[in-house]
Design an enzyme around this catalytic site. Structure first.
Site, PDB file in Angstrom:
ATOM      1  N   GLU A 145      23.502  57.689  28.794  1.00  0.00           N
ATOM      2  CA  GLU A 145      22.633  56.529  28.569  1.00  0.00           C
ATOM      3  C   GLU A 145      21.912  56.195  29.867  1.00  0.00           C
ATOM      4  O   GLU A 145      22.543  56.054  30.924  1.00  0.00           O
ATOM      5  CB  GLU A 145      23.457  55.323  28.106  1.00  0.00           C
ATOM      6  N   PHE A 165      23.588  48.606  27.431  1.00  0.00           N
ATOM      7  CA  PHE A 165      24.326  49.604  26.671  1.00  0.00           C
ATOM      8  C   PHE A 165      24.402  49.170  25.208  1.00  0.00           C
ATOM      9  O   PHE A 165      24.606  48.003  24.905  1.00  0.00           O
ATOM     10  CB  PHE A 165      25.745  49.730  27.247  1.00  0.00           C
ATOM     11  N   GLY A 166      24.263  50.135  24.298  1.00  0.00           N
ATOM     12  CA  GLY A 166      24.450  49.821  22.889  1.00  0.00           C
ATOM     13  C   GLY A 166      23.209  49.947  22.036  1.00  0.00           C
ATOM     14  O   GLY A 166      23.268  49.704  20.828  1.00  0.00           O
ATOM     15  N   GLY A 167      22.083  50.301  22.628  1.00  0.00           N
ATOM     16  CA  GLY A 167      20.888  50.570  21.831  1.00  0.00           C
ATOM     17  C   GLY A 167      20.025  49.360  21.548  1.00  0.00           C
ATOM     18  O   GLY A 167      20.342  48.220  21.905  1.00  0.00           O
ATOM     19  N   THR A 168      18.916  49.624  20.850  1.00  0.00           N
ATOM     20  CA  THR A 168      17.914  48.596  20.588  1.00  0.00           C
ATOM     21  C   THR A 168      18.421  47.508  19.657  1.00  0.00           C
ATOM     22  O   THR A 168      18.227  46.313  19.904  1.00  0.00           O
ATOM     23  CB  THR A 168      16.647  49.245  19.998  1.00  0.00           C
ATOM     24  N   CYS A 169      19.057  47.887  18.560  1.00  0.00           N
ATOM     25  CA  CYS A 169      19.466  46.908  17.550  1.00  0.00           C
ATOM     26  C   CYS A 169      20.313  45.806  18.160  1.00  0.00           C
ATOM     27  O   CYS A 169      20.077  44.619  17.932  1.00  0.00           O
ATOM     28  CB  CYS A 169      20.227  47.594  16.421  1.00  0.00           C
ATOM     29  N   HIS A 211      24.032  31.723 -14.143  1.00  0.00           N
ATOM     30  CA  HIS A 211      23.047  30.655 -14.306  1.00  0.00           C
ATOM     31  C   HIS A 211      23.599  29.388 -13.671  1.00  0.00           C
ATOM     32  O   HIS A 211      24.775  29.067 -13.859  1.00  0.00           O
ATOM     33  CB  HIS A 211      22.771  30.402 -15.797  1.00  0.00           C
TER      34      HIS A 211
END
Length: 469
Positions: free
Chosen positions: A31, A36-40, A444
């Protein structure tokens, strides 16, 4: 040179591959991002939705007034909102990094990776080799196409950094018309910024069904100053030191807009361009998209790719599904490989109103020459829609009149991202419209009745003999 059984490039969905099933293998995780851990986790899905919830609370008085309830919005404490969001996210990111640094079975390399050949990577100034290599490098915001004066560069942001700014801008320009631009425009408008959203075409959310896109455009124009058919051509320092954005329309006419900050949200770029893929013999298509087969294998049999860098869908849930495929195939040995199911990929836009979609749009079915029937159901015509005093929101369903399977489902309105799930399930499991509409109870007066009535609307298009079949 240190050798590994598997090397994974990227700590987002790629990191999720490495679990206890790989404990007997030597794995390298690489990395180069400071977080750390990415975009998301750090700059995408999770923090943005936390900001969305705050903005929805700020906009609650507008909805309450229609229901006879008097609420006041007295302002948003931006630092408190920001710190609440990243006070949760940053420790998770940091803990993930520490786990990979010190945990068993994985060697973490912090640096940029590029290929030397199909089995060798250069990470910083260190070379490593691996039997199998996984590329999960994601994507990044598309940079602005014009040069920005040095003194203004600190006022231009992307989705990577705009959520961490020091204070809420009084005036914000958002460039773009996709889901990132639309969500952020609403976040900042809801929290109190004066937002001008500028899009180069006349369409917002161009991938949506046309009726949904048009309905959303009308809604967005109520919340922000929406400027269409203009593109940025230059930026200068304004009379009071602010940003002056100059745009041009299709006829070459120039316009000027002043702002304290600018968010560039005009798309994303796949992170494949700096990997030296040619050295590894990995084929790349238009836009830097790594070519993979249904098993997520690249043109090199020992190199795999997943997520934004290779997928048609820049979506976290797709990256996660592809990661599961890669994990299974890495462990398959000489056994049968599994494939990723990309048939019915849903998505949602967390704006107000929410938008959710799965399957084909009506314009796609027309283009393909596919027979279809369509039904639209307004929220306002079901009981819970009455409770909401809903205006203008709807469910649109498309079905094949030969098989009565759903071809597409499109929702614009409250809870759309949740409401869409039964339609995803039906398409994935092969349920017919008849089975969905009458093969189960619909509570309903819950909001899912809007789906039930849309399904019944489709059945009105069917002849009795077709229904029997």
């Amino acid at each position: 040179m240190q050798h590994f059984d598997i090397a994974v490039i990227g700590s987002g969905s790629g990191n999720s591959i490495i679990n206890e099933r790989f404990s007997h293998l030597d794995v390298a995780l690489i990395e180069d991002n400071p977080v750390f851990g990415g975009t998301c986790l750090n700059r995408g899905c999770i923090p943005t939705k936390m900001f969305v919830v705050a903005a929805e609370s700020a906009m609650a008085p507008r909805q309450a007034a229609r229901l006879g309830v008097d609420l006041d919005f007295k302002g948003a404490d931006w630092p408190a909102i920001r710190d609440r969001v990243f006070g949760r996210i940053d420790p998770i990111s940091a803990a993930g990094r520490e786990w990979r640094r010190n945990g068993p079975g994985v060697t973490l390399f912090e640096g940029h990776a590029s290929f030397v050949d199909a089995h060798t990577l250069l990470v910083g100034d260190v070379q490593i080799s691996a039997d199998q290599i996984v590329i999960a490098t994601g994507s990044r915001p598309r940079p602005l196409s014009i040069e920005v004066p040095e003194e203004l560069r600190s006022r231009f942001y992307t989705s990577d950094d705009v959520m961490r700014i020091a204070e809420l801008p009084r005036r914000l320009i958002v460039l773009g018309g996709g889901f990132v631009a639309c969500e952020f425009a609403q976040i900042f408008a809801g929290l109190g910024s004066q937002v001008t959203q500028i899009n180069r075409s006349e369409v917002l959310l161009r991938g949506e069904d046309h009726e949904v896109s048009e309905a959303f455009k009308e809604e967005q124009a109520k919340l922000v100053n929406l400027i269409l058919n203009q593109k940025i051509s230059a930026s200068e320092t304004g009379p009071d030191g602010e940003v002056l954005v100059i745009t041009t329309d299709r006829n070459g006419v120039e316009y000027e807009y002043l702002a304290d900050a600018v968010l560039v949200a005009t798309g994303r770029v796949r992170n494949s361009d700096s990997l030296n893929l040619a050295a590894a013999g990995v084929e790349v298509g238009p836009g830097g998209q790594i070519r993979v087969d249904k098993h997520q294998r690249t043109s090199q049999p020992n190199i795999w790719a997943l997520g934004d860098v290779s997928s048609n869908y820049l979506l976290k849930h797709v990256a996660n599904a592809e990661a599961r495929t890669v994990a299974a195939n890495l462990l398959a040995g000489d056994g049968e490989l599994v494939a990723t199911d990309h048939r019915y990929v849903p998505h949602a836009v967390f704006t107000d109103p929410q938008i959710a979609s799965v399957g084909a749009t009506e314009q796609q079915l027309r283009e393909w020459g596919t027979p279809y029937v369509v039904a639209c159901q307004r929220y306002a015509d079901v009981a819970y829609g009455w409770a909401l005093e809903d205006e203008g929101h709807f469910v649109k369903l498309l079905a094949d009149p030969r098989t009565w399977h759903l071809l597409g489902a499109h929702i614009i309105g409250p809870q759309a991202a949740t409401l869409i799930q039964p339609m995803i399930q039906a398409m994935s499991l092969g349920n017919t419209v008849q089975e969905l509409a009458r093969g189960q109870y619909w509570i309903h007066p819950a909001l899912p009745e809007v789906l039930e009535n849309a399904l019944l609307g489709l059945l009105k298009e069917a002849a009795p003999k077709e229904l029997e079949n």
